[in-house]
Scaffold this motif. Sequence first.
Motif, PDB file in Angstrom:
ATOM      1  N   PRO B 210       0.829  -1.201   0.000  1.00 40.08           N
ATOM      2  CA  PRO B 210       0.000   0.000   0.000  1.00 40.08           C
ATOM      3  C   PRO B 210       0.872   1.263   0.000  1.00 40.08           C
ATOM      4  CG  PRO B 210      -0.686  -1.512   1.743  1.00 40.08           C
ATOM      5  CD  PRO B 210       0.596  -2.046   1.190  1.00 40.08           C
ATOM      6  N   LEU B 211       0.382   2.303  -0.646  1.00 44.00           N
ATOM      7  CA  LEU B 211       1.008   3.618  -0.516  1.00 44.00           C
ATOM      8  C   LEU B 211       1.061   3.996   0.962  1.00 44.00           C
ATOM      9  CD1 LEU B 211      -0.754   5.856  -3.214  1.00 44.00           C
ATOM     10  CD2 LEU B 211       1.721   5.476  -3.047  1.00 44.00           C
ATOM     11  N   VAL B 212       2.131   4.666   1.345  1.00 45.27           N
ATOM     12  CA  VAL B 212       2.228   5.163   2.722  1.00 45.27           C
ATOM     13  C   VAL B 212       2.485   6.667   2.683  1.00 45.27           C
ATOM     14  CG1 VAL B 212       3.043   2.988   3.721  1.00 45.27           C
ATOM     15  CG2 VAL B 212       4.711   4.608   2.758  1.00 45.27           C
ATOM     16  N   ILE B 213       2.171   7.315   3.785  1.00 47.43           N
ATOM     17  CA  ILE B 213       2.446   8.745   3.936  1.00 47.43           C
ATOM     18  C   ILE B 213       3.772   8.875   4.671  1.00 47.43           C
ATOM     19  CG2 ILE B 213       1.676  10.892   5.030  1.00 47.43           C
ATOM     20  CD1 ILE B 213      -1.200   9.747   4.838  1.00 47.43           C
ATOM     21  N   SER B 214       4.682   9.652   4.093  1.00 48.67           N
ATOM     22  CA  SER B 214       5.977   9.782   4.761  1.00 48.67           C
ATOM     23  C   SER B 214       6.210  11.237   5.143  1.00 48.67           C
ATOM     24  CB  SER B 214       7.070   9.199   3.864  1.00 48.67           C
ATOM     25  OG  SER B 214       7.883  10.179   3.329  1.00 48.67           O
ATOM     26  N   GLN B 215       6.710  11.424   6.359  1.00 49.71           N
ATOM     27  CA  GLN B 215       6.975  12.779   6.840  1.00 49.71           C
ATOM     28  C   GLN B 215       8.445  12.899   7.209  1.00 49.71           C
ATOM     29  OE1 GLN B 215       3.152  12.203   9.334  1.00 49.71           O
ATOM     30  NE2 GLN B 215       3.670  14.355   9.621  1.00 49.71           N
ATOM     31  N   ALA B 216       9.062  13.984   6.755  1.00 50.41           N
ATOM     32  CA  ALA B 216      10.498  14.171   6.976  1.00 50.41           C
ATOM     33  C   ALA B 216      10.739  15.240   8.037  1.00 50.41           C
ATOM     34  CB  ALA B 216      11.173  14.561   5.675  1.00 50.41           C
ATOM     35  N   GLN B 217      11.910  15.129   8.675  1.00 50.35           N
ATOM     36  CA  GLN B 217      12.394  16.181   9.576  1.00 50.35           C
ATOM     37  C   GLN B 217      13.763  16.568   9.075  1.00 50.35           C
ATOM     38  OE1 GLN B 217      12.608  14.932  13.665  1.00 50.35           O
ATOM     39  NE2 GLN B 217      10.419  15.253  13.966  1.00 50.35           N
ATOM     40  N   THR B 218      13.975  17.831   8.803  1.00 45.42           N
ATOM     41  CA  THR B 218      15.246  18.308   8.247  1.00 45.42           C
ATOM     42  C   THR B 218      15.734  17.381   7.130  1.00 45.42           C
ATOM     43  OG1 THR B 218      16.569  17.156   9.941  1.00 45.42           O
ATOM     44  CG2 THR B 218      15.930  19.441  10.389  1.00 45.42           C
ATOM     45  N   GLY B 219      14.810  17.067   6.226  1.00 43.78           N
ATOM     46  CA  GLY B 219      15.195  16.324   5.027  1.00 43.78           C
ATOM     47  C   GLY B 219      15.310  14.821   5.198  1.00 43.78           C
ATOM     48  N   ILE B 220      15.170  14.329   6.430  1.00 44.23           N
ATOM     49  CA  ILE B 220      15.325  12.890   6.684  1.00 44.23           C
ATOM     50  C   ILE B 220      13.971  12.294   7.035  1.00 44.23           C
ATOM     51  CG2 ILE B 220      16.537  11.157   8.054  1.00 44.23           C
ATOM     52  CD1 ILE B 220      18.606  13.300   8.736  1.00 44.23           C
ATOM     53  N   CYS B 221      13.642  11.173   6.389  1.00 46.55           N
ATOM     54  CA  CYS B 221      12.376  10.494   6.675  1.00 46.55           C
ATOM     55  C   CYS B 221      12.286  10.218   8.175  1.00 46.55           C
ATOM     56  CB  CYS B 221      12.312   9.178   5.892  1.00 46.55           C
ATOM     57  SG  CYS B 221      10.921   8.133   6.356  1.00 46.55           S
ATOM     58  N   LYS B 222      11.204  10.669   8.796  1.00 47.93           N
ATOM     59  CA  LYS B 222      11.050  10.473  10.243  1.00 47.93           C
ATOM     60  C   LYS B 222       9.910   9.516  10.562  1.00 47.93           C
ATOM     61  CE  LYS B 222      11.658  11.075  14.621  1.00 47.93           C
ATOM     62  NZ  LYS B 222      12.851  10.511  15.285  1.00 47.93           N
ATOM     63  N   LEU B 223       8.774   9.725   9.885  1.00 52.70           N
ATOM     64  CA  LEU B 223       7.583   8.954  10.229  1.00 52.70           C
ATOM     65  C   LEU B 223       6.897   8.465   8.960  1.00 52.70           C
ATOM     66  CD1 LEU B 223       5.451   8.120  12.439  1.00 52.70           C
ATOM     67  CD2 LEU B 223       4.341  10.316  11.979  1.00 52.70           C
ATOM     68  N   VAL B 224       6.487   7.211   8.977  1.00 51.47           N
ATOM     69  CA  VAL B 224       5.709   6.638   7.879  1.00 51.47           C
ATOM     70  C   VAL B 224       4.416   6.090   8.470  1.00 51.47           C
ATOM     71  CG1 VAL B 224       5.599   4.644   6.318  1.00 51.47           C
ATOM     72  CG2 VAL B 224       7.627   6.115   6.331  1.00 51.47           C
ATOM     73  N   THR B 225       3.271   6.422   7.872  1.00 50.93           N
ATOM     74  CA  THR B 225       1.992   5.861   8.321  1.00 50.93           C
ATOM     75  C   THR B 225       1.234   5.299   7.123  1.00 50.93           C
ATOM     76  OG1 THR B 225       1.065   8.086   8.182  1.00 50.93           O
ATOM     77  CG2 THR B 225       1.667   7.324  10.367  1.00 50.93           C
ATOM     78  N   GLY B 226       0.389   4.341   7.368  1.00 53.34           N
ATOM     79  CA  GLY B 226      -0.339   3.754   6.266  1.00 53.34           C
ATOM     80  C   GLY B 226      -1.428   2.817   6.751  1.00 53.34           C
ATOM     81  N   PRO B 227      -2.148   2.174   5.842  1.00 53.83           N
ATOM     82  CA  PRO B 227      -2.125   2.437   4.405  1.00 53.83           C
ATOM     83  C   PRO B 227      -2.659   3.846   4.109  1.00 53.83           C
ATOM     84  CG  PRO B 227      -3.311   0.384   4.913  1.00 53.83           C
ATOM     85  CD  PRO B 227      -3.118   1.117   6.197  1.00 53.83           C
ATOM     86  N   ALA B 228      -2.047   4.528   3.136  1.00 54.52           N
ATOM     87  CA  ALA B 228      -2.423   5.913   2.836  1.00 54.52           C
ATOM     88  C   ALA B 228      -3.905   6.027   2.516  1.00 54.52           C
ATOM     89  CB  ALA B 228      -1.570   6.436   1.678  1.00 54.52           C
TER      90      ALA B 228
END
Lengths: 390, 390
Positions: B210-228
Amino acid sequence: MNPKRAVGILGGGQLARMLSEAAARLGLRPVVLAESASDPAAQIAPGAVFGKLTEETVLRRFFSQVPLVVFENEFVNTELLRLAADGKSGFIPGLDAIAVLQDKLNQKRILDELMIRSAEYEEFSGEDLKKWVSQVSEKFSNQVVFKWARFGYDGKGTLVSPSSPAEAIRFCEKALEKNVRVFAERKIRFRRELSLVSSYSTTGELASYPLVISQAQTGICKLVTGPAIELGVSAKLQSKAEAHASRLARHISLHGSFAIEFFETEEGVLSVNELAPRVHNTGHFSLDCAVTSQFENHWRAVLGLPLGSTRTAPAFAMLNLIGPGDGNADAVPQPSARTSLHWYGKEEVRSGRKMGHLNGQVKNTTELPGLLDEMKSVDRRWMDEVLKAK
Amino acid sequence: MNPKRAVGILGGGQLARMLSEAAARLGLRPVVLAESASDPAAQIAPGAVFGKLTEETVLRRFFSQVPLVVFENEFVNTELLRLAADGKSGFIPGLDAIAVLQDKLNQKRILDELMIRSAEYEEFSGEDLKKWVSQVSEKFSNQVVFKWARFGYDGKGTLVSPSSPAEAIRFCEKALEKNVRVFAERKIRFRRELSLVSSYSTTGELASYPLVISQAQTGICKLVTGPAIELGVSAKLQSKAEAHASRLARHISLHGSFAIEFFETEEGVLSVNELAPRVHNTGHFSLDCAVTSQFENHWRAVLGLPLGSTRTAPAFAMLNLIGPGDGNADAVPQPSARTSLHWYGKEEVRSGRKMGHLNGQVKNTTELPGLLDEMKSVDRRWMDEVLKAK
């Protein structure tokens, strides 16, 4: 914990291997005591100590590296371990719990104390083995199982309904020669064999997985399906089994993951077959089919971390891949779409040897027969390859 | 495959470590090319080859042991690899696919060929960098992102909306000095960043998570949640993304697991940010929260085994544990009841360094905020410990 977070695992087999994987993920440094570098656990845990669990110098070398030690097998010499550890390494579960549970007659005594049902039994403590065999056979109307008190596993150390008194006598003599006690049990008429894996933390927290149905072939666990209560087993038995686990664990300080094997009798009640003070084959499904595996929960229990969820897939199965004959292990099973392979990396296939297992999960129990067919077909193709390679 | 079933992994980091675990379970013998025995993958895969990926003699030593090689990182010298492998070791994906995708300008060209949407861009190919920076800034109305064509990761090699032309010029010069091309993109106004991980088998089978939602902090992937699509993303985007993955994989023979990072634009359409021809951080959730992990499916795809199911838990999250500052790594996070820890075993904590991750799953999306709080609290306690230890 020391700065390097080293933890010791006494043994180098597949249980030690799966314990090592779980330990490494948690940021521990697993050190296994294995016989050789090709042992399943040594293949994935560098820095193993090599030697025999029965040699004091080996044990001392091992304990000098690990402040904390867990077991993959309860058949250890606890007195030697205590001596070699010299108070410097801790054991979880404690050596007292291991010493008690490595002996099936002690298990029976504890079950009696806790009034937890298990088969009626009688120990051989007299002098005339022949007379005793005849007496207990009569007492149990020939529905009798002879057992060694120690060293029994995978059907070894158990003799069900012997064909003649002579066979029973030979079986018992073998144990007595090794100073192992023997006893006879009334054979339980059962519907199913069930198993419960639980984890008991040093904090006092306890979590149980669902009861599973386990089926053996020639005394060796072959197939596990679950959750049992989705497969026709009464929900009452789940709570009963969990209550037994809780009382046992607290009574003998049985920390870590452990298993209780039950018979579901023809009357539909639970009768304990035996206890294992460690991660157990009937809990291997949890690697893929539960939120947290029995191996990870073993470490969580040992370290006093919160236990992980024991929730499982709606329906699941585990099939043991057991050597169909002697041969080399170049033939490796090819998992299908719905089966996960856990291969132990053993260098030789032997008849009756556990080489790996398959896990699988489906969305509901109606899909379970299809999954089992898939597993059996992976198993069959692999066995054909092994026998061809031979 | 040779009798020992050796497979090579170019690299020794956390991706190589998780690939090694998956390989061992499948009965393969993973051999990693690592810089030292303390590298994450070398800790759990004995028999590693040590040395630099840029040294031909090291590569030759490595290839002599492994008939089949996979990548943990696309920033490799494909010509040197081809030379050192000398036709004796195979690469999956092939070196041609790696050579194409390691360069973001090549990625843009292929996306254009397949008419898959990505940000409008312009390459610097002239002589006057200052003039070009000013031109593209004007062209994109100062909503501009400068990028190196190679070696960008975790925010490195990307400069979003520079505060001055001078900053953009310095950024570009750094790349040009290393013979790396630079380009400018129109900055996408997006609702969310999404990511799709797919596995494409050498048999032609393709499976997407499934597609996931990814959130970055200062350019680095921090959190992934899903399924989008359970978290507000249109189901149409899932099928669109899968269609893109299928066309890309088939177009450039991109075998194994790979990732496409997307922007969901303010208009609600997908725009490709970048491609990664390997297992990917945004797919780490699959270790605990999908039936089959991206790492296992990588090997299944490589070996031509049936791909495992990519079905996931109803709601899940992955949180990266990123070094809050420099220090030693004795402080290890203590996972909570609903979080699984995957610790990489790195010897030093550095600011911005990925040290491990947490996975968690819940029964429905309403429980997700509670799970995220739990994860963040594990993360916070760990960061406090790291900074204290320092």
